[in-house]
Design a protein around this motif. Sequence first.
Motif, mmCIF file in Angstrom:
data_model
loop_
_atom_site.group_PDB
_atom_site.id
_atom_site.type_symbol
_atom_site.label_atom_id
_atom_site.label_comp_id
_atom_site.label_asym_id
_atom_site.label_seq_id
_atom_site.Cartn_x
_atom_site.Cartn_y
_atom_site.Cartn_z
ATOM 1 N N LYS A 37 11.323 1.649 8.044
ATOM 2 C CA LYS A 37 9.878 1.637 8.277
ATOM 3 C C LYS A 37 9.239 3.010 8.071
ATOM 4 O O LYS A 37 8.037 3.111 7.913
ATOM 5 N N PHE A 38 10.063 4.083 8.034
ATOM 6 C CA PHE A 38 9.537 5.425 7.812
ATOM 7 C C PHE A 38 9.704 5.901 6.369
ATOM 8 O O PHE A 38 9.317 7.006 6.027
ATOM 9 N N LYS A 39 10.290 5.053 5.529
ATOM 10 C CA LYS A 39 10.613 5.458 4.161
ATOM 11 C C LYS A 39 9.376 5.870 3.362
ATOM 12 O O LYS A 39 9.439 6.795 2.554
ATOM 13 N N ALA A 40 8.254 5.202 3.581
ATOM 14 C CA ALA A 40 7.040 5.566 2.846
ATOM 15 C C ALA A 40 6.522 6.937 3.278
ATOM 16 O O ALA A 40 5.916 7.651 2.483
ATOM 17 N N ALA A 41 6.792 7.314 4.525
ATOM 18 C CA ALA A 41 6.351 8.621 5.028
ATOM 19 C C ALA A 41 7.245 9.734 4.504
ATOM 20 O O ALA A 41 6.761 10.789 4.084
ATOM 21 N N LEU A 95 6.716 18.587 10.150
ATOM 22 C CA LEU A 95 6.581 17.894 8.865
ATOM 23 C C LEU A 95 6.381 18.889 7.722
ATOM 24 O O LEU A 95 7.000 18.769 6.662
ATOM 25 N N LYS A 96 5.540 19.886 7.943
ATOM 26 C CA LYS A 96 5.262 20.881 6.902
ATOM 27 C C LYS A 96 6.508 21.684 6.557
ATOM 28 O O LYS A 96 6.766 21.994 5.387
ATOM 29 N N ALA A 130 2.821 12.189 5.266
ATOM 30 C CA ALA A 130 3.724 11.690 6.309
ATOM 31 C C ALA A 130 2.989 11.521 7.638
ATOM 32 O O ALA A 130 3.176 10.518 8.333
ATOM 33 N N ALA A 131 2.157 12.486 7.991
ATOM 34 C CA ALA A 131 1.413 12.405 9.258
ATOM 35 C C ALA A 131 0.501 11.182 9.277
ATOM 36 O O ALA A 131 0.396 10.486 10.297
ATOM 37 N N SER A 134 1.101 8.028 11.840
ATOM 38 C CA SER A 134 0.037 7.661 12.792
ATOM 39 C C SER A 134 -0.126 6.142 12.912
ATOM 40 O O SER A 134 -0.610 5.645 13.928
ATOM 41 N N LEU A 135 0.323 5.397 11.894
ATOM 42 C CA LEU A 135 0.257 3.937 11.962
ATOM 43 C C LEU A 135 1.177 3.379 13.054
ATOM 44 O O LEU A 135 0.990 2.257 13.515
#
Length: 194
Positions: A28-32, A83-84, A95-96, A100-101
């Motif tokens: 579920k985090f792959k797109a981020a 993240l940065k 990613a942020a 946030s979703l």
Amino acid sequence: MELKIVRGWHSRHVQAAAELYIEAFGRKFKAAVADRDKLVAIIAKSFVTEYAFGAFEGENLLGIAGFQDAKKGFTSNIDFAVLKEELGFFGAIKAAAIFSLFDRAPAQHELVMDGIAVSKQARGKGIGTALLHAVQNYTRENGFKTLRLDVIDNNPKAKQLYLRTGFAASHHDDFSYLQWLVGFSGATTMHWRP
């Protein structure tokens, strides 16, 4: 060897905990964060281990269960700076926005589950149930009125576990329009009351 459920864990277990977490929730985090190693690094830097229970057999971490209250949570330290550091400025912005979703702020007197992850080789041994009971006991002992979680549509085994341990479904959200981004089409919100 005996299974031991403990709150938090030593820093030497952070990498194993991050690997477990990504094994369970990485899709579920792959797109981020598409790069798995970078995602593991971000998660490892972001854990607040006092907001989690670990399942240990000797020194082996077999499972984790995270949670959050109104002050902080298991993955609270995922912030723009982390993240940065891993993704650069523009990667961090993307990613942020996607992370946030997944924000699920607890209501007053509510604890929210941040997920249960059990290693593949240890599944089917009651570890997920033991971790869930630890979080339920924490909920009761610390005066929270409810424990809330969201279970995604493509995880029916988890939903059955929650139903068996006293959770009741309260509503369902349809995310079919975001499935291409988050990897699932909907989630059911469930509550447990001590």
